[in-house]
Design a protein around this motif. Structure first.
Motif, mmCIF file in Angstrom:
data_model
loop_
_atom_site.group_PDB
_atom_site.id
_atom_site.type_symbol
_atom_site.label_atom_id
_atom_site.label_comp_id
_atom_site.label_asym_id
_atom_site.label_seq_id
_atom_site.Cartn_x
_atom_site.Cartn_y
_atom_site.Cartn_z
ATOM 1 N N ARG A 1 41.595 56.985 38.214
ATOM 2 C CA ARG A 1 42.665 57.098 37.010
ATOM 3 C C ARG A 1 42.620 55.707 36.703
ATOM 4 N NH1 ARG A 1 46.870 55.412 42.365
ATOM 5 N NH2 ARG A 1 45.317 56.571 43.967
ATOM 6 N N ASP A 2 43.373 56.587 35.152
ATOM 7 C CA ASP A 2 43.404 56.023 33.725
ATOM 8 C C ASP A 2 43.946 54.117 34.135
ATOM 9 O OD1 ASP A 2 43.949 54.806 31.857
ATOM 10 O OD2 ASP A 2 45.253 57.073 30.694
ATOM 11 N N ASN A 3 43.106 53.215 34.155
ATOM 12 C CA ASN A 3 43.848 51.948 34.900
ATOM 13 C C ASN A 3 45.066 51.847 33.728
ATOM 14 O OD1 ASN A 3 41.733 51.620 36.344
ATOM 15 N ND2 ASN A 3 40.194 50.201 34.621
ATOM 16 N N ALA A 4 45.396 52.341 32.786
ATOM 17 C CA ALA A 4 46.386 52.314 32.067
ATOM 18 C C ALA A 4 47.880 52.901 33.043
ATOM 19 C CB ALA A 4 46.418 52.356 30.667
ATOM 20 N N THR A 5 47.629 53.310 33.934
ATOM 21 C CA THR A 5 48.564 53.808 34.012
ATOM 22 C C THR A 5 49.111 53.104 35.992
ATOM 23 O OG1 THR A 5 46.997 55.422 35.826
ATOM 24 C CG2 THR A 5 48.595 56.084 33.776
ATOM 25 N N ARG A 6 47.614 52.159 36.205
ATOM 26 C CA ARG A 6 48.328 50.947 37.424
ATOM 27 C C ARG A 6 49.433 50.357 37.357
ATOM 28 N NH1 ARG A 6 43.520 52.746 39.721
ATOM 29 N NH2 ARG A 6 41.741 52.793 38.809
ATOM 30 N N SER A 7 50.056 49.804 38.818
ATOM 31 C CA SER A 7 51.240 48.961 38.468
ATOM 32 C C SER A 7 49.854 48.083 38.842
ATOM 33 C CB SER A 7 51.758 49.244 40.027
ATOM 34 O OG SER A 7 52.620 50.541 39.878
ATOM 35 N N VAL A 8 50.516 46.807 39.138
ATOM 36 C CA VAL A 8 49.174 45.583 39.475
ATOM 37 C C VAL A 8 49.857 44.576 40.383
ATOM 38 C CG1 VAL A 8 48.106 43.833 38.145
ATOM 39 C CG2 VAL A 8 48.684 45.772 36.352
ATOM 40 N N VAL A 9 49.200 43.697 40.817
ATOM 41 C CA VAL A 9 49.361 43.334 41.887
ATOM 42 C C VAL A 9 48.995 41.745 42.120
ATOM 43 C CG1 VAL A 9 49.426 42.615 44.232
ATOM 44 C CG2 VAL A 9 49.785 44.638 43.953
ATOM 45 N N ALA A 10 50.260 40.767 41.840
ATOM 46 C CA ALA A 10 49.336 39.092 41.168
ATOM 47 C C ALA A 10 49.336 38.470 43.156
ATOM 48 C CB ALA A 10 50.393 38.308 40.547
ATOM 49 N N TYR A 11 48.143 38.515 43.852
ATOM 50 C CA TYR A 11 47.559 38.489 44.762
ATOM 51 C C TYR A 11 47.366 36.798 44.886
ATOM 52 C CZ TYR A 11 45.547 38.952 49.801
ATOM 53 O OH TYR A 11 45.484 38.838 51.030
ATOM 54 N N GLN A 12 48.149 35.963 45.412
ATOM 55 C CA GLN A 12 48.121 34.774 45.768
ATOM 56 C C GLN A 12 47.729 34.086 47.356
ATOM 57 O OE1 GLN A 12 48.242 33.245 43.307
ATOM 58 N NE2 GLN A 12 48.469 30.605 43.375
ATOM 59 N N GLU A 13 46.379 34.218 47.576
ATOM 60 C CA GLU A 13 45.921 34.125 48.643
ATOM 61 C C GLU A 13 46.119 33.017 49.774
ATOM 62 O OE1 GLU A 13 41.700 34.099 49.287
ATOM 63 O OE2 GLU A 13 41.062 36.058 47.585
ATOM 64 N N ALA A 14 45.956 33.205 51.113
ATOM 65 C CA ALA A 14 45.864 31.967 51.669
ATOM 66 C C ALA A 14 44.940 30.728 51.334
ATOM 67 C CB ALA A 14 46.096 32.330 53.450
ATOM 68 N N ASN A 15 44.722 30.565 50.232
ATOM 69 C CA ASN A 15 43.574 29.853 50.223
ATOM 70 C C ASN A 15 44.262 28.039 49.880
ATOM 71 O OD1 ASN A 15 41.569 27.895 48.359
ATOM 72 N ND2 ASN A 15 40.578 29.919 48.644
ATOM 73 N N ASP A 16 43.648 27.155 50.974
ATOM 74 C CA ASP A 16 44.399 25.595 50.959
ATOM 75 C C ASP A 16 42.774 24.788 50.482
ATOM 76 O OD1 ASP A 16 46.979 26.829 51.698
ATOM 77 O OD2 ASP A 16 46.549 26.527 53.265
ATOM 78 N N SER A 17 42.641 25.266 49.971
ATOM 79 C CA SER A 17 41.397 24.471 49.561
ATOM 80 C C SER A 17 41.504 23.224 48.176
ATOM 81 C CB SER A 17 40.018 25.354 49.422
ATOM 82 O OG SER A 17 39.702 26.026 50.524
ATOM 83 N N VAL A 18 40.739 22.451 48.120
ATOM 84 C CA VAL A 18 41.570 21.075 47.647
ATOM 85 C C VAL A 18 40.102 21.233 47.694
ATOM 86 C CG1 VAL A 18 42.068 18.552 46.708
ATOM 87 C CG2 VAL A 18 42.692 19.888 49.319
ATOM 88 N N GLY A 19 38.695 21.002 47.758
ATOM 89 C CA GLY A 19 37.694 21.169 46.672
ATOM 90 C C GLY A 19 37.675 22.194 45.623
ATOM 91 N N PRO A 20 35.985 22.002 45.064
ATOM 92 C CA PRO A 20 35.523 23.350 44.676
ATOM 93 C C PRO A 20 34.689 23.651 44.741
ATOM 94 C CG PRO A 20 33.869 21.009 44.270
ATOM 95 C CD PRO A 20 35.106 20.490 45.313
ATOM 96 N N ARG A 21 34.656 25.192 44.047
ATOM 97 C CA ARG A 21 33.831 26.707 44.315
ATOM 98 C C ARG A 21 34.280 26.873 45.783
ATOM 99 N NH1 ARG A 21 27.895 25.901 43.553
ATOM 100 N NH2 ARG A 21 28.172 28.035 43.537
ATOM 101 N N CYS A 22 35.139 27.106 46.779
ATOM 102 C CA CYS A 22 36.074 27.710 47.193
ATOM 103 C C CYS A 22 37.244 28.558 46.955
ATOM 104 C CB CYS A 22 36.817 26.233 47.938
ATOM 105 S SG CYS A 22 35.487 25.109 48.126
ATOM 106 N N HIS A 23 36.875 28.276 46.073
ATOM 107 C CA HIS A 23 38.685 29.828 45.490
ATOM 108 C C HIS A 23 38.059 31.178 45.309
ATOM 109 C CE1 HIS A 23 40.295 25.819 45.977
ATOM 110 N NE2 HIS A 23 39.625 25.422 44.727
ATOM 111 N N PRO A 24 39.130 32.197 44.641
ATOM 112 C CA PRO A 24 38.848 33.483 45.215
ATOM 113 C C PRO A 24 37.704 33.861 43.548
ATOM 114 C CG PRO A 24 41.353 33.489 45.516
ATOM 115 C CD PRO A 24 40.276 32.119 44.934
#
Length: 449
Positions: free
Chosen positions: A139-162
């Motif tokens: 598909r042409d990326n210009a035709t896509r819908s987009v999802v802003a996904y906020q994961e169930a990520n509760d990590s306070v420390g570094p190098r833990c995130h998406p």
């Protein structure tokens, strides 16, 4: 070729094993509102043609790639100096990378790490990182819908995130595992996905992941940065959806609340909120001393970076201070190690932190539905009753949020999830997939189309 064939066989076995172990049975007919398909996805919807293709065309990572993903420091996270007047959402840099998860490099997905400008609660500029992932399906990326996904990520420390999770690091993080099903469904629908790290993933300072409005702006600015990423070719006018679950549901909800004024140029159409903390004071009272005790304590530590006046260390006894020092450096997998811990035992006053006077304004500032309201349509799904070990958020809070949004003019669909332990034993497949919010992806894709 042999390696790919082995991967396909392993994937097929995983599909069979997953269905067998979870005791899948066809879900009962759902009863959603008109034209709102909210039901448990069939296994062939999860392991759709696109997803099976990612394994067919993927590869097992080399030992060196696995080691680099887990241990190597990526200089991408080195921050450039800011003047302080950059527009929120300014893309500072981007780097394409091969998605790597548990030693597997799936094929047919384009991915970039992004670094961009966002804001602290006091309006000063901050830097966040995140990822943009787009299925390669012709598909042409210009035709896509987009999802802003906020994961169930509760990590306070570094190098833990998406951005670390999806490039081979932070092994064992529950938030990444819980995202596999929803991402499979989203990619099968051809949706582009933007995920925020809620701060610079490699920053050793504690991350303010539980400060809802900070997380919201990091998510919205991540979308702005994704639209500025020329190589991705996304259309800034594309229909946008928000998908926020558990800890990420707080940032997702606030993003929907703030978007009309903070990011009115974004074409936000629909928001899914799953199992989020609506009222942190209620959550602390409800979940303290439960299976989620470690996350209650992490909530406080993940608020303080944006509310330094909390001065948590001054209120802790030596045991609490030692635990806080450790928690601030760790990923959320560590927080599971202290179930049923009485949180008040960590404070010199012996108070439940839900009742500490100096924290009350923070809880009020993070209560959903009391300020702005989403212009987008909202689907709220959370446990229907407090009848499961996974019920760590009062069920009534989600119903109250739906009522507050409706009173402000938001179109809301409330579709409770059956978290009952009876279903856990009789239909683990449905219990688990619904817990991860997978039953909502068809609804979201439908709204975006």
């Amino acid at each position: 070729m042999r390696r790919r064939l082995q991967l396909v066989k392993a994937t097929a076995l995983a599909v069979v094993a997953t269905v067998a172990v979870l005791g899948w049975t066809a879900p009962a007919s759902a009863q959603p509102g008109p034209d709102v398909p909210i039901d448990t996805p069939m296994p062939d919807e999860v392991f759709n043609g696109y997803v099976l293709g990612t394994f067919r065309d993927g590869a097992i990572a080399s030992p060196q790639e696995i080691v680099d993903g887990v241990f190597a420091y990526d200089t991408f996270y080195d921050e450039p100096p800011l003047r302080g007047d950059e527009a929120p959402g300014t893309l500072l840099k981007a780097k394409p990378f091969d998605v790597l998860f548990t030693g597997v490099k799936p094929g047919n997905v384009s991915a970039w790490k992004v670094m961009y400008v966002t804001e602290n609660l006091d309006g000063t500029r901050d830097i966040s990182t995140g990822v943009v992932m787009i299925p390669e399906d012709g598909r042409d990326n210009a035709t896509r819908s987009v999802v802003a996904y906020q994961e169930a990520n509760d990590s306070v420390g570094p190098r833990c995130h998406p951005s670390t999770q999806w490039s081979g690091g932070a092994l064992g993080e529950a938030s990444a595992w819980s995202a596999l099903g929803p991402l499979a469904l989203m990619f099968g629908e051809g949706l582009a996905v933007v995920i925020s790290d809620v701060g610079n993933d490699a920053d050793p300072a504690p991350h303010g992941v539980f400060a809802g409005k900070y997380a919201a702006k990091a998510l919205l600015n991540g979308v702005r940065a994704a639209f500025a990423l020329e190589d991705a070719g996304l259309n800034p006018d594309a229909p946008l959806g928000i998908f926020g679950i558990a800890g990420g549901g707080v940032g997702g909800a606030f993003a929907a609340e703030l978007q009309p004024e903070y990011a009115p140029e974004l074409n936000l159409k629909a928001t899914v909120l799953e199992g989020m903390v609506v009222d942190q004071r209620n959550f602390i009272r409800f979940a303290g001393g439960s299976l989620a005790s470690g996350f209650v304590f992490a909530t406080l530590l993940g608020l303080e970076p944006q509310y330094p006046e909390m001065r948590i260390d001054e209120k802790l006894n030596p045991a609490g201070k030692a635990m806080a020092d450790l928690w601030r450096t760790q990923c959320q997998v560590t927080y599971f190690l202290t179930p049923f811990l009485p949180i008040n035992a960590l404070f010199t006053s012996g108070e439940n932190p839900a009742d500490i006077a100096e924290f009350q304004h923070v809880y009020e500032d993070n209560k959903l539905g009391v300020g702005g309201a989403p212009d987008s349509k909202v689907l709220i799904t959370s446990c229907a009753a407090d009848d499961s070990f996974m019920s760590v958020v009062p069920a009534q809070d989600s119903r109250d949020l739906a009522d507050r949004y409706r009173a402000k003019g938001t179109e809301v669909v409330y579709h409770p999830t059956d978290c009952n332990m009876g279903l856990f034993f009789t239909n683990l497949y449905r219990w688990g997939t619904d817990l991860f919010g997978m039953q909502t992806v068809d609804w979201l894709a439908n709204e975006l189309s």
